[in-house]
Design an enzyme around this catalytic site. Sequence first.
Site, PDB file in Angstrom:
ATOM      1  N   GLU A  42       0.836  -1.215   0.000  1.00 42.89           N
ATOM      2  CA  GLU A  42       0.000   0.000   0.000  1.00 42.89           C
ATOM      3  C   GLU A  42       0.866   1.259   0.000  1.00 42.89           C
ATOM      4  O   GLU A  42       0.866   2.048   0.958  1.00 42.89           O
ATOM      5  CB  GLU A  42      -0.942  -0.006   1.203  1.00 42.89           C
ATOM      6  CG  GLU A  42      -1.939  -1.157   1.142  1.00 42.89           C
ATOM      7  CD  GLU A  42      -3.017  -1.113   2.215  1.00 42.89           C
ATOM      8  OE1 GLU A  42      -2.781  -0.509   3.276  1.00 42.89           O
ATOM      9  OE2 GLU A  42      -4.091  -1.675   2.004  1.00 42.89           O
ATOM     10  N   GLU A  93      -5.424  -8.318  -0.929  1.00 40.14           N
ATOM     11  CA  GLU A  93      -6.074  -8.114   0.376  1.00 40.14           C
ATOM     12  C   GLU A  93      -7.541  -7.795   0.150  1.00 40.14           C
ATOM     13  O   GLU A  93      -7.871  -6.891  -0.633  1.00 40.14           O
ATOM     14  CB  GLU A  93      -5.463  -6.942   1.151  1.00 40.14           C
ATOM     15  CG  GLU A  93      -4.170  -7.246   1.845  1.00 40.14           C
ATOM     16  CD  GLU A  93      -3.733  -6.114   2.769  1.00 40.14           C
ATOM     17  OE1 GLU A  93      -4.594  -5.519   3.441  1.00 40.14           O
ATOM     18  OE2 GLU A  93      -2.523  -5.833   2.789  1.00 40.14           O
TER      19      GLU A  93
HETATM   20  C1  BG6 Z   1      -4.472  -2.857   4.900  1.00 38.13           C
HETATM   21  C2  BG6 Z   1      -3.105  -3.239   5.408  1.00 38.13           C
HETATM   22  O1  BG6 Z   1      -4.532  -1.472   4.792  1.00 38.13           O
HETATM   23  O2  BG6 Z   1      -5.559  -3.101   5.721  1.00 38.13           O
HETATM   24  C3  BG6 Z   1      -3.092  -4.360   6.428  1.00 38.13           C
HETATM   25  O3  BG6 Z   1      -2.251  -3.584   4.340  1.00 38.13           O
HETATM   26  C4  BG6 Z   1      -4.236  -4.154   7.407  1.00 38.13           C
HETATM   27  O4  BG6 Z   1      -1.838  -4.392   7.045  1.00 38.13           O
HETATM   28  C5  BG6 Z   1      -5.541  -4.185   6.629  1.00 38.13           C
HETATM   29  O5  BG6 Z   1      -4.255  -5.084   8.449  1.00 38.13           O
HETATM   30  C6  BG6 Z   1      -6.762  -4.043   7.507  1.00 38.13           C
HETATM   31  O6  BG6 Z   1      -6.652  -2.871   8.280  1.00 38.13           O
HETATM   32  P1  BG6 Z   1      -6.757  -2.891   9.861  1.00 38.13           P
HETATM   33  O7  BG6 Z   1      -6.356  -1.541  10.260  1.00 38.13           O
HETATM   34  O8  BG6 Z   1      -8.171  -3.212  10.167  1.00 38.13           O
HETATM   35  O9  BG6 Z   1      -5.832  -3.953  10.329  1.00 38.13           O
END
Ligand code: BG6
Length: 520
Positions: free
Chosen positions: A208, A404
Amino acid sequence: MSHDTTAPATGTDPSPAGASGAFPDGFLWGVAFAANQVEGGFDQGGKGLSQADVIPHRTAGDYVDISALMKASDATIAEAIASPGAAGYPKRSGSDFYGHWQEDVDLFAEMGLKALRMSIAWTRIFPTGIEAEPNEEGLLFYERLFTRLREKGIEPVVTMSHYEMPLHLVTVYGGWTSREVVGFFQRYARTIVGRYAGLVRYWLTFNEINTTLIEPYTGGGVIEREPAPGVDPRQAGYQALHHQFVASALATKIVHELDPAAQVGCMLARMSHYPASSDPADIVKAQFDNNMNLFHTDVQVRGRYSGTVRRFWRDQGIQVEMAPGDEELLAANTVDFLSFSYYMSLVSSVSPEKYGATGGNLFSTIKNPHLATTEWGWHFDPEGLRYVLNDLWDRYQVPLFIVENGLGATDVLEGAAADAATGGSDTRQVHDPYRIDYFVQHLRQVREAIADGVTLLGYTAWGGLDIISASTSQMTKRYGVIYVDADDAGQGSYDRVRKDSFHWYQQLVATNGAVLDAPS
Ligand code: BG6
């Protein structure tokens, strides 16, 4: 969406009969996580302290200003350095993947996964970032892991830097604002790519990469300090980002030279902006916001900064220093594929005060009245994923990879662990139909995008195991299909328990997506 809330009927749920297309053969079904959120073992195997190891657990009743949770100052870092052990610093213990990796790989194999997207902790290889020689124990850890994954038929998809850099580079060098860090990263990249040639075929450079502008400490190791008089406070972020682009291009070159069979991708948190209304001013604002998200991939896929960002710098008086040859380097070393995370869509307006706000991944947004939200206030927008896939494909025409996508939710562990004294067996289970529904809704839209003609390499669900949240540092904001028995304070057995979604995901992979046609 909260557990009892379903998405509104806005056409986001095509009936199985209406679904078309299929997932291609060899589609990389997998799960994804990051070293700093999952490994733990922060002081084992010669590992150095990283920027994530000094983020304390913070309780937050209000998740709208998510970025406030991710900041660090000189004072909080000093306090953390003086704090031994893992207590109070959740990313130091993670999900103890460092101690459980063999068992976890077996679980991934049981699910039939084709890919594991993960990251290497830079601090296991170069504990402070500046050593001349790498830490062999750290190199061996990943070598064994990659070897084991390959034996099980699981392709490692490896991010070089996922919100993690040596703390020494943060405190002494100023993180990525320093040009010298490019050289340290180059040595790190050359070391890991050379060592794992033949074991790793898919590399991602920075997770990201747009986070550096949104949350400079997390994305770029930049501690917020008062800027010099007359300097725009955003300048440090843009300078750090430019250095990351240069480092990413150099790493791409290194992969292509050292292991020509391997491919390199960039990684963007794709946040598509919808106009709040049909007012042309809102539409132009949404276009600008989209271009400011996509200029990152413009640099990494097209090889050049866009007119939008150059004009923005001019208008705002932001000066980004580029060394001679940087622009040629960026143009000559573009990536092979584009990977991205997708959790939600955002809304743009020239009059945001007219609307309410909701939470989001890395920052808050105007609430979209057509969309439900998750427990943490993030828009639930499966159809937006189809839109994003088509949009990225049209713009760039390189293979895409969803690395993701997933739901952070509160899960309830039922039953009890095996009791040797009474002869009782392990009855622990987690029923998470909301997570299965999340996957079904999003993956039906992915399938539509494939039918639209998009080339997609794979889909790795975030986070496989329950992991420590990047933003809130909670374990109890659970993303996994495998439950990790630990709480926010790091207390628990760290046992792994298969959730209902584990069994569903297993079917998803076994049927190459056909399970999406089952009534939900
Ligand atoms: C993404 C990141 O932005 O979102 C991850 O690459 C992160 O590292 C994921 O865990 C979910 O966000 P959060 O803040 O709920 O863990």
